[in-house]
Write an enzyme that holds these catalytic residues in place. Structure first.
Site, PDB file in Angstrom:
ATOM      1  N   MET A 221       0.840  -1.189   0.000  1.00 33.39           N
ATOM      2  CA  MET A 221       0.000   0.000   0.000  1.00 33.39           C
ATOM      3  C   MET A 221       0.886   1.254   0.000  1.00 33.39           C
ATOM      4  SD  MET A 221      -3.144   1.131   2.502  1.00 33.39           S
ATOM      5  CE  MET A 221      -3.692  -0.532   2.668  1.00 33.39           C
ATOM      6  N   PRO A 222       1.524   1.551  -1.148  1.00 30.85           N
ATOM      7  CA  PRO A 222       2.391   2.723  -1.206  1.00 30.85           C
ATOM      8  C   PRO A 222       1.591   4.021  -1.141  1.00 30.85           C
ATOM      9  CG  PRO A 222       2.160   1.769  -3.383  1.00 30.85           C
ATOM     10  CD  PRO A 222       1.464   0.840  -2.421  1.00 30.85           C
ATOM     11  N   HIS A 223       2.237   5.035  -0.580  1.00 30.30           N
ATOM     12  CA  HIS A 223       1.604   6.343  -0.428  1.00 30.30           C
ATOM     13  C   HIS A 223       2.696   7.368  -0.190  1.00 30.30           C
ATOM     14  CE1 HIS A 223       1.970   4.378   3.472  1.00 30.30           C
ATOM     15  NE2 HIS A 223       2.251   5.576   3.936  1.00 30.30           N
ATOM     16  N   ALA A 224       2.291   8.615  -0.123  1.00 31.15           N
ATOM     17  CA  ALA A 224       3.195   9.711   0.219  1.00 31.15           C
ATOM     18  C   ALA A 224       2.467  10.580   1.251  1.00 31.15           C
ATOM     19  CB  ALA A 224       3.567  10.515  -1.023  1.00 31.15           C
TER      20      ALA A 224
ATOM     21  N   HIS B 224      -5.767   9.364   6.302  1.00 28.45           N
ATOM     22  CA  HIS B 224      -4.854   8.272   5.953  1.00 28.45           C
ATOM     23  C   HIS B 224      -5.080   7.086   6.898  1.00 28.45           C
ATOM     24  CE1 HIS B 224      -0.850   6.549   4.871  1.00 28.45           C
ATOM     25  NE2 HIS B 224      -0.856   6.199   6.138  1.00 28.45           N
TER      26      HIS B 224
END
Length: 144
Positions: A60-63, A107
């Protein structure tokens, strides 16, 4: 929190960065983030490693929200072949859930929804194995 256009099955990534970019670009194309958010997702992976590989076969990539998030949304990329992300326990990755959130609270809420969704073995099996984008859309749409 997900749109049909943000779901891709059989994506031909040959490495983790390609898979992360695919998830980020799906978010971008649907208006969830700016292009710099995608670059920040990749930069986060380069700097911190595969901390976002949260379960066997699932990343679950995110920034950070201030790095270009526009709205809260998921993308779902199912890879044609599993890819090594460098996680000792959860590699290789087959499903990449891109995440865009506009605040830390949002988030956390989105991650909680996914954890709840994946706690059901049937949902996890569907996510990892379904070849039907519509079925995946319905599963993810119910999660949020």
């Amino acid at each position: 929190m997900i749109v049909r256009q943000a779901i891709s099955i059989d994506y031909p990534a040959s490495n983790a960065e390609q898979a992360i970019r695919a998830a980020g670009e799906a978010l971008c194309q649907t208006g969830a983030c700016q292009p710099e958010y995608v670059q920040a997702m990749v930069a986060s992976y380069r700097e911190f490693g595969p901390y976002f590989v949260i379960a066997p076969g699932l990343a679950m990539p995110h920034a950070r929200p201030e790095q270009g998030a526009i709205k809260a949304q998921f993308s779902l990329i199912r890879l044609r072949e599993p890819v090594e992300f460098g996680h000792a326990e959860n590699d290789p990755v087959q499903v990449v859930l891109g995440l865009s959130a506009t605040s830390s609270d949002r988030h956390i809420q989105l991650i909680q929804h996914i954890v709840t969704l994946l706690a059901d073995e049937n949902n996890l099996h569907t996510l990892m194995n379904s070849r039907d984008p519509e079925q995946l859309y319905r599963l993810m749409a119910c999660a949020v």
